[in-house]
Design an enzyme around this catalytic site. Structure first.
Site, PDB file in Angstrom:
ATOM      1  N   ARG A 267     -10.389   3.009   1.194  1.00 55.84           N
ATOM      2  CA  ARG A 267      -9.567   2.068   1.944  1.00 55.84           C
ATOM      3  C   ARG A 267      -9.166   2.699   3.267  1.00 55.84           C
ATOM      4  NH1 ARG A 267      -4.987   0.436  -2.342  1.00 55.84           N
ATOM      5  NH2 ARG A 267      -3.724   0.633  -0.467  1.00 55.84           N
TER       6      ARG A 267
ATOM      7  N   LYS B 129      -0.129   3.643  -9.923  1.00 56.94           N
ATOM      8  CA  LYS B 129       0.459   2.342 -10.306  1.00 56.94           C
ATOM      9  C   LYS B 129      -0.617   1.348 -10.749  1.00 56.94           C
ATOM     10  CE  LYS B 129       2.497   0.916  -6.537  1.00 56.94           C
ATOM     11  NZ  LYS B 129       2.240   1.975  -5.559  1.00 56.94           N
TER      12      LYS B 129
ATOM     13  N   ARG C 105       2.494   5.952   5.083  1.00 57.02           N
ATOM     14  CA  ARG C 105       2.856   5.114   3.932  1.00 57.02           C
ATOM     15  C   ARG C 105       3.866   5.822   3.033  1.00 57.02           C
ATOM     16  NH1 ARG C 105      -2.382   3.750   1.021  1.00 57.02           N
ATOM     17  NH2 ARG C 105      -1.121   2.310  -0.177  1.00 57.02           N
TER      18      ARG C 105
ATOM     19  N   ARG D 211      -9.640   8.702  -3.480  1.00 61.23           N
ATOM     20  CA  ARG D 211      -9.647   7.358  -4.062  1.00 61.23           C
ATOM     21  C   ARG D 211     -10.761   6.496  -3.464  1.00 61.23           C
ATOM     22  NH1 ARG D 211      -4.285   3.833  -4.864  1.00 61.23           N
ATOM     23  NH2 ARG D 211      -4.050   3.985  -2.619  1.00 61.23           N
TER      24      ARG D 211
ATOM     25  N   ARG E 138       9.127  -3.926  -2.734  1.00 58.15           N
ATOM     26  CA  ARG E 138       8.979  -2.662  -2.020  1.00 58.15           C
ATOM     27  C   ARG E 138      10.189  -2.370  -1.145  1.00 58.15           C
ATOM     28  NH1 ARG E 138       2.870  -2.170  -2.382  1.00 58.15           N
ATOM     29  NH2 ARG E 138       2.399  -0.131  -1.528  1.00 58.15           N
TER      30      ARG E 138
HETATM   31  P1  AMP Z   1      -0.977  -1.218  -2.209  1.00 57.25           P
HETATM   32  O1  AMP Z   1      -2.356  -1.644  -2.581  1.00 57.25           O
HETATM   33  O2  AMP Z   1       0.050  -1.624  -3.216  1.00 57.25           O
HETATM   34  O3  AMP Z   1      -0.897   0.235  -1.861  1.00 57.25           O
HETATM   35  O4  AMP Z   1      -0.597  -2.023  -0.861  1.00 57.25           O
HETATM   36  C1  AMP Z   1      -1.376  -1.889   0.311  1.00 57.25           C
HETATM   37  C2  AMP Z   1      -0.617  -2.400   1.513  1.00 57.25           C
HETATM   38  O5  AMP Z   1      -0.303  -3.792   1.343  1.00 57.25           O
HETATM   39  C3  AMP Z   1       0.726  -1.740   1.788  1.00 57.25           C
HETATM   40  O6  AMP Z   1       0.609  -0.519   2.494  1.00 57.25           O
HETATM   41  C4  AMP Z   1       1.436  -2.816   2.618  1.00 57.25           C
HETATM   42  O7  AMP Z   1       0.938  -2.858   3.942  1.00 57.25           O
HETATM   43  C5  AMP Z   1       0.970  -4.089   1.914  1.00 57.25           C
HETATM   44  N1  AMP Z   1       1.895  -4.468   0.821  1.00 57.25           N
HETATM   45  C6  AMP Z   1       1.644  -4.459  -0.521  1.00 57.25           C
HETATM   46  N2  AMP Z   1       2.713  -4.870  -1.227  1.00 57.25           N
HETATM   47  C7  AMP Z   1       3.687  -5.150  -0.306  1.00 57.25           C
HETATM   48  C8  AMP Z   1       5.030  -5.607  -0.388  1.00 57.25           C
HETATM   49  N3  AMP Z   1       5.636  -5.852  -1.551  1.00 57.25           N
HETATM   50  N4  AMP Z   1       5.729  -5.763   0.788  1.00 57.25           N
HETATM   51  C9  AMP Z   1       5.149  -5.538   1.968  1.00 57.25           C
HETATM   52  N5  AMP Z   1       3.889  -5.093   2.122  1.00 57.25           N
HETATM   53  C10 AMP Z   1       3.156  -4.893   1.006  1.00 57.25           C
END
Ligand code: AMP
Length: 205
Positions: free
Chosen positions: A151, A9, A162, A118, A84
């Site tokens: 990360r 993404k 996740r 990653r 999400r």
């Molecule tokens: P990402 O970098 O998009 O994989 O997001 C990393 C983490 O941020 C996720 O595993 C969630 O803990 C939090 N997060 C990101 N976007 C959202 C969202 N829209 N709603 C809730 N938590 C989020």
């Protein structure tokens, strides 16, 4: 943009942002930035993120709404990592209804392998992969010279959780956007350029 963790993404969102000259808004990056700066948002979000859980809706909705209200979003935006779940999608319809929703899909086994490889820049958040998209010098960002790290939430145990959260909370959004005739599904496997070509083709049809 919809897609499970490590579906690409973020990488594709950067390409789309450059191509259409619209800002790339990564909610995960915004949250990580708040955590690094120990802001109130960051303090509230940290434990959820470390455990691979979703951060409470109120916080992310407020943060996203504020971001989309900024001047650079007047001519459009590409939103990566929001909504999400269904609650977030319904809120988004009120302050930033999407014109198109891109759904990147890929095999779960590939997702685990990608997450393990990653690496992310601690300074500018550019994403690399040690096998498919490595930096020139190990652990150093090509863009800004920042340090590359894995990360915490890309460690295998957390990524499995996740993926479960994605299946339960986010996957239902596919139906939500199909019903509204907004969804374009694109296969996220293969090289970055090949996926981007599929994305552009999907936007044309
Ligand atoms: P990402 O970098 O998009 O994989 O997001 C990393 C983490 O941020 C996720 O595993 C969630 O803990 C939090 N997060 C990101 N976007 C959202 C969202 N829209 N709603 C809730 N938590 C989020």
């Amino acid at each position: 943009m919809l897609g499970p963790p490590s579906s690409g993404k973020g990488t594709q969102a950067v390409r789309i942002s450059n191509h259409y000259k619209i800002p790339h808004i990564s909610i995960g990056d915004l949250l990580r930035d708040h955590v690094d700066r120990c802001t109130e948002y960051g303090k509230k979000a940290k434990s959820f993120m470390d455990n691979g859980q979703l951060v409470p809706d109120d916080l992310v909705v407020e943060m996203t709404k504020k971001r989309l209200a900024k001047n650079d979003c007047k001519k459009g935006w590409i939103l990566d990592g929001f909504p999400r779940n269904l609650t977030q999608a319904k809120k988004l319809d009120k302050f930033g209804k999407p014109d198109v929703v891109l759904n990147l899909f890929i095999e779960p086994t590939e997702l685990i392998a990608r997450s393990a490889g990653r690496r992310i820049c601690t300074k500018c958040h550019t994403v690399y992969n040690i096998s498919s998209n490595p930096s020139k010098n190990e652990d150093v960002c090509d863009q800004c010279g920042g340090e590359l790290i894995q990360r915490d939430d890309d460690k295998e145990e957390v990524i499995r959780h996740r993926l479960e959260v994605y299946e339960q909370e986010t996957q239902p959004l596919v139906k939500h956007y199909v019903k509204r005739n907004l969804l374009k599904s694109v296969y996220g496997g293969g090289g970055i350029d090949a996926v981007f070509q599929r994305v552009l083709d999907a936007f044309k049809h």
